[in-house]
Design a protein around this motif. Structure first.
Motif, PDB file in Angstrom:
ATOM      1  N   GLU A   1      -2.977   1.910  -7.871  1.00 11.15           N
ATOM      2  CA  GLU A   1      -3.912   1.152  -8.696  1.00 11.15           C
ATOM      3  C   GLU A   1      -3.774  -0.346  -8.456  1.00 11.15           C
ATOM      4  OE1 GLU A   1      -5.376   1.373 -13.275  1.00 11.15           O
ATOM      5  OE2 GLU A   1      -3.207   1.331 -12.964  1.00 11.15           O
TER       6      GLU A   1
ATOM      7  N   LEU B   1     -13.884   1.452  -8.391  1.00 14.84           N
ATOM      8  CA  LEU B   1     -12.932   2.565  -8.418  1.00 14.84           C
ATOM      9  C   LEU B   1     -13.676   3.888  -8.376  1.00 14.84           C
ATOM     10  CD1 LEU B   1     -10.007   3.579  -8.698  1.00 14.84           C
ATOM     11  CD2 LEU B   1     -10.347   3.524 -11.187  1.00 14.84           C
ATOM     12  N   GLU B   2     -14.771   3.979  -9.097  1.00 17.93           N
ATOM     13  CA  GLU B   2     -15.574   5.201  -9.085  1.00 17.93           C
ATOM     14  C   GLU B   2     -16.092   5.498  -7.680  1.00 17.93           C
ATOM     15  OE1 GLU B   2     -19.568   7.077 -11.265  1.00 17.93           O
ATOM     16  OE2 GLU B   2     -18.747   5.140 -11.917  1.00 17.93           O
TER      17      GLU B   2
ATOM     18  N   THR C   1     -13.016   6.553  -5.300  1.00 19.07           N
ATOM     19  CA  THR C   1     -12.478   7.883  -5.623  1.00 19.07           C
ATOM     20  C   THR C   1     -13.508   8.986  -5.396  1.00 19.07           C
ATOM     21  OG1 THR C   1     -12.973   7.507  -7.973  1.00 19.07           O
ATOM     22  CG2 THR C   1     -10.725   7.048  -7.225  1.00 19.07           C
ATOM     23  N   SER C   2     -14.773   8.605  -5.222  1.00 17.05           N
ATOM     24  CA  SER C   2     -15.754   9.622  -4.809  1.00 17.05           C
ATOM     25  C   SER C   2     -15.515  10.032  -3.355  1.00 17.05           C
ATOM     26  CB  SER C   2     -17.179   9.081  -4.975  1.00 17.05           C
ATOM     27  OG  SER C   2     -17.482   8.092  -3.999  1.00 17.05           O
TER      28      SER C   2
ATOM     29  N   ALA D   1     -10.801  11.363  -3.522  1.00  9.56           N
ATOM     30  CA  ALA D   1     -10.638  11.887  -4.881  1.00  9.56           C
ATOM     31  C   ALA D   1      -9.175  11.982  -5.299  1.00  9.56           C
ATOM     32  CB  ALA D   1     -11.299  13.260  -4.983  1.00  9.56           C
ATOM     33  N   GLU D   2      -8.287  12.315  -4.347  1.00 10.38           N
ATOM     34  CA  GLU D   2      -6.888  12.508  -4.710  1.00 10.38           C
ATOM     35  C   GLU D   2      -6.226  11.216  -5.169  1.00 10.38           C
ATOM     36  OE1 GLU D   2      -7.072  13.304  -0.206  1.00 10.38           O
ATOM     37  OE2 GLU D   2      -8.495  12.993  -1.826  1.00 10.38           O
ATOM     38  N   LEU D   3      -6.719  10.071  -4.715  1.00 13.89           N
ATOM     39  CA  LEU D   3      -6.132   8.799  -5.142  1.00 13.89           C
ATOM     40  C   LEU D   3      -6.353   8.567  -6.627  1.00 13.89           C
ATOM     41  CD1 LEU D   3      -6.941   6.293  -2.239  1.00 13.89           C
ATOM     42  CD2 LEU D   3      -4.911   7.722  -2.583  1.00 13.89           C
ATOM     43  N   GLY D   4      -7.492   9.010  -7.127  1.00 12.05           N
ATOM     44  CA  GLY D   4      -7.799   8.829  -8.538  1.00 12.05           C
ATOM     45  C   GLY D   4      -6.832   9.552  -9.459  1.00 12.05           C
ATOM     46  N   LYS D   5      -6.178  10.589  -8.953  1.00 12.67           N
ATOM     47  CA  LYS D   5      -5.229  11.351  -9.750  1.00 12.67           C
ATOM     48  C   LYS D   5      -3.807  10.805  -9.644  1.00 12.67           C
ATOM     49  CE  LYS D   5      -7.943  15.450  -8.526  1.00 12.67           C
ATOM     50  NZ  LYS D   5      -7.938  16.723  -7.752  1.00 12.67           N
TER      51      LYS D   5
ATOM     52  N   LEU E   1      -2.953   7.209  -9.415  1.00 18.67           N
ATOM     53  CA  LEU E   1      -3.058   5.757  -9.440  1.00 18.67           C
ATOM     54  C   LEU E   1      -1.741   5.065  -9.784  1.00 18.67           C
ATOM     55  CD1 LEU E   1      -6.538   5.292 -11.181  1.00 18.67           C
ATOM     56  CD2 LEU E   1      -5.978   4.894  -8.775  1.00 18.67           C
TER      57      LEU E   1
ATOM     58  N   SER F   1      -9.344   2.302   1.017  1.00 18.75           N
ATOM     59  CA  SER F   1      -9.907   2.169  -0.328  1.00 18.75           C
ATOM     60  C   SER F   1      -9.840   0.723  -0.799  1.00 18.75           C
ATOM     61  CB  SER F   1      -9.159   3.070  -1.306  1.00 18.75           C
ATOM     62  OG  SER F   1      -9.350   4.429  -0.992  1.00 18.75           O
TER      63      SER F   1
END
Length: 263
Positions: free
Chosen positions: A119, A137-138, A141-142, A145-149, A151, A169
């Motif tokens: 993050e 960020l949206e 992570t689209s 996706a795994e980075l959003g989980k 952070l 990213s």
């Protein structure tokens, strides 16, 4: 396929395919650049990237591929020639100004802050426009996706492939009009290399014009819209990825060794 003396080698039909347009995002014209006084690494290179294109740059070791990207990003002294982004010259601008102009850059190595979390790395990419963090960020992570989980995980604990995702990213956080990637598959296992190329394609399909330097020449040409073969600091050949993959001269001079790891 075209050689360097016959123009940029892009056809209107190829550029317009899959939502791509004829608008020029990056143009390099007769560029000479180098690190040391009197010694040029780039010797009259030309390149053009239209909006939405994925451009691949291949060539032997020492051909100046990474130096060409650094010349665009203000990290190498440009001695003559021109670099434009969205029609405006960027020669002489520092990296922070180039980011403001919509240029994102991912170096080959040392491309994350290992002591910071994922993050915090993403926030560093957006320090010039922090209020757009949630929106950007949206977007990233689209694609990742795994980075959003994860952070809160420190970047230093990630694998090489995961660090590459963070680096890409972070460069995307400022919503660049063009993303410069320096050998995104370098040092990765074959499985991770394939994943890196898939992610590059995903970024490009999301609408980001992308210029990628890559040593895995065959794989690069398989996914790019158009490619440039750099040799001794100038564009020796260029054409669509398919044209270069099937051109006997390119195969004989470059792909025999450059593509050796991609059987």
């Amino acid at each position: 396929m075209s050689d360097s003396g016959t123009g940029f080698g892009a056809t209107g039909a190829a550029v317009r395919a899959e939502g791509k347009t004829d608008r020029v995002v990056v143009e390099i014209t007769d560029l000479f650049a180098g690190y040391l006084p009197g010694i040029n690494i780039i010797n009259g290179a030309n390149l053009v990237a239209h909006k939405g294109e994925l451009i691949g740059i291949i060539g032997p070791n020492g051909a100046g591929k990474s130096t060409l990207l650094k010349s665009i990003f203000g990290m190498v002294k440009v001695r003559s020639g021109e670099v434009t982004v969205d029609g405006e010259s960027v020669v002489g601008l520092k990296s922070d100004k180039l980011v403001q102009r919509g240029v994102g850059y991912v170096p080959q190595t040392n491309n994350v802050f290992p002591s910071l979390t994922i993050e915090e790395n993403l926030q560093m990419g957006l320090f010039q426009a922090p209020k757009t963090y949630n929106e950007r960020l949206e977007f990233v992570t689209s694609i990742f996706a795994e980075l959003g989980k994860r952070l809160k995980q420190r970047a230093g604990s990630l694998s090489g492939g995961e660090r590459q995702m963070v680096a890409m990213s972070r460069a995307l956080m400022m919503d660049p009009s063009v993303l410069l990637l320096d050998e995104p598959s370098a040092g990765l296992s074959p499985v991770r290399q394939d994943d890196a190329f898939i992610r590059v394609s995903d970024i490009n399909k999301a609408g980001v014009t992308t210029i990628m330097v890559e040593q895995n020449a065959r794989r690069c040409l398989q996914i790019c819209d158009r490619g440039y073969v750099l040799d001794q600091g100038r564009d020796a050949y260029h054409g669509t990825g398919r044209e270069l993959l099937n051109d006997p001269k390119v195969i004989g001079l470059y792909l025999g060794t450059l593509g050796a790891e991609d059987h």
